[in-house]
Scaffold this active site. Structure first.
Site: not given
Length: 464
Positions: A174, A384, A441
């Site tokens: 991330s 994602d 994600h």
């Protein structure tokens, strides 16, 4: 290499050791831990006013031979404990046996610690259990956070010299996609400048990485189109009317704004982290009206307990509730040797950091690193919507590396686990990019078996 280490090894007796403790048991886990867990603080900054908290878990296979990973969770401001408990660490919550205020822990069969030593770091300061001794020391940015993490790593290795010869990888997912390449460059340049201690840097690993927030967010619209969330007609109209820029929109461009309102209707109720899962968070009223363009990480944990259980769908946010209960329990903090009074409350993600995003695009660091002899693994959960895989592929292609093979599937237990492609530069640097089929994600959270197989093969220099 050992003879090169001797001069500064002599300095360790004068070096102020970081405070650390070996943890043999934890509340919620039955019996003693079957792996070696160390927690502690390392002071960074001129007066060590920033105290970074870490969890270190030795490899369950061969600590002296296996790679050493530094893992950074995203945010910025999401705790390392989140990565440890929900992604790649050896412990996870046992949901079927947990109830109310009694979270129960169990072993994760796909923990990356089965093949690697991992330092999970609460960074930047203010994240997890990390804290500062002065108010101004909480002010942070991409570049200062990377510098502090690099200083942490140097000090940690000086206090743990037996890991200096292990292959070192800087890893994360991330928002750490912005920070990790900066740290890798710092370590690489430090080695070139003979800075102590010498580190056995081999490469870096990034999952669904933020690289340029504006571009990453813009890619949500073409990704939504690819996944049948946005119609052909609306996509073509939006692309034309907005000139391909969906974030920095001219407020006088009425046609573009109208298109984006329609896109919002299509995407605002989709869960960003995994488009197939239910959306449960409350969207704050201070968000822009273009609700497809919302924060990469968004969570309202109170919403989890405010809706009667019988009338709500299962949501991933409910899993996270146990981490708040567990990490804020006094007995847990004592077991982890968290310094009393330093953090009034643990948050999975701290959204109140005093933080400046001063690196708007980290591709320049990847371009620099592509001229080295390092290796990189970049992976994307392909469901994602927060940081879509097409944006990640886009910046990788912009590096103009040499393509070494075609886009092809790889398998776990006979099933397609994802699709990978290999790039190189001057036969020295190599970059493997892969999707994780069905992953979200934070891909290991959704597809732990497949992600474990991926890193097990990659760290061993095997094809995926």
């Amino acid at each position: 290499m050992l003879h090169l280490l001797l001069p500064w090894l002599l300095l360790i007796s004068n070096f102020e050791q970081s405070q650390s403790a070996i943890i043999e048991s934890l509340p919620g886990f039955p019996g003693d831990l079957p792996f070696k867990l160390e927690t502690g603080y390392v002071g960074v900054g001129e007066l060590e006013e920033v105290q970074l908290f870490y969890y270190f878990i030795e490899s369950e296979r061969s600590p002296k031979d296996d790679p050493l990973l530094l893992w950074l969770t995203g945010g910025p401001g999401c705790s390392a404990l989140s990565g440890l408990l929900f992604e790649i660490g050896p412990l996870q919550f046992d949901y079927s046996n947990s109830s109310g205020n009694k979270p129960v822990l169990k072993l994760n069969p796909y923990s990356w610690t089965k093949i690697a030593n991992i330092i999970f770091l609460d960074a930047p300061v203010g994240t997890g259990f990390s804290y500062a001794t002065t108010g101004t020391a909480y002010d942070n940015s991409d570049t200062s956070s990377a510098a502090q993490t690099y200083e942490f790593l140097r000090k940690w290795l000086m206090a743990h010299p037996k890991f200096l010869t292990n292959p070192l990888y800087i890893t994360g997912d991330s928002y750490s996609g912005v920070i990790v390449p900066i740290i890798v460059k710092e370590v690489y340049d430090g080695n070139e400048a003979a800075r102590e201690p010498p580190m056995n840097l081999k490469g870096y690993v990034l999952g669904n990485p933020v690289t340029c927030e504006v571009k990453d967010i813009s890619q949500r619209i073409p990704y939504g189109h690819k996944m049948a969330l946005v119609s052909d007609e609306l996509y073509e109209s939006t692309k034309t009317d907005c000139n391909g820029d969906y974030v920095n929109v001219d407020p006088t461009n009425g046609a573009c704004l109208t298109d984006l309102e329609m896109v919002s209707i299509c995407l605002e109720k989709i869960y960003l982290a995994q488009i197939l899962e239910p959306m449960c968070s409350i969207i704050s009223p201070n968000h822009t009206r273009l609700k497809w363009n919302r924060s990469i990480v968004e969570e309202n944990i109170m919403d989890v307990v405010s809706v009667p259980q019988q009338s709500r769908p299962w949501c991933r946010s409910y899993n996270y509730l146990y981490s708040y209960i567990w990490a804020n329990d006094r007995s847990v903090r004592e077991a982890l040797h968290v310094r009393e009074g330093t953090k009034p409350e643990w948050d999975r993600c701290n959204y109140s950091l005093s933080y400046t995003k001063d690196i708007l695009n980290s591709v320049v660091y990847h371009r620099y690193l592509s001229k080295t002899s390092l290796r990189a693994l970049i992976y994307s959960g392909d469901h994602d919507l927060a940081v879509p895989y097409i944006g990640t592929l886009d910046w990788i292609r912009s590096l103009n590396l040499t393509l070494l093979g075609s886009w092809s599937p790889w398998f776990v237990e006979g099933q397609v686990a994802g699709y990978s492609i290999l790039y190189s530069e001057n036969s020295k640097y190599d970059l493997t990019y892969t999707t994780i089929k069905g992953g979200g994600h934070t891909a290991p959270e959704y597809k732990p078996k497949e992600c474990f197989a991926m890193v097990d093969r990659w760290f061993s220099y095997y094809p995926l």
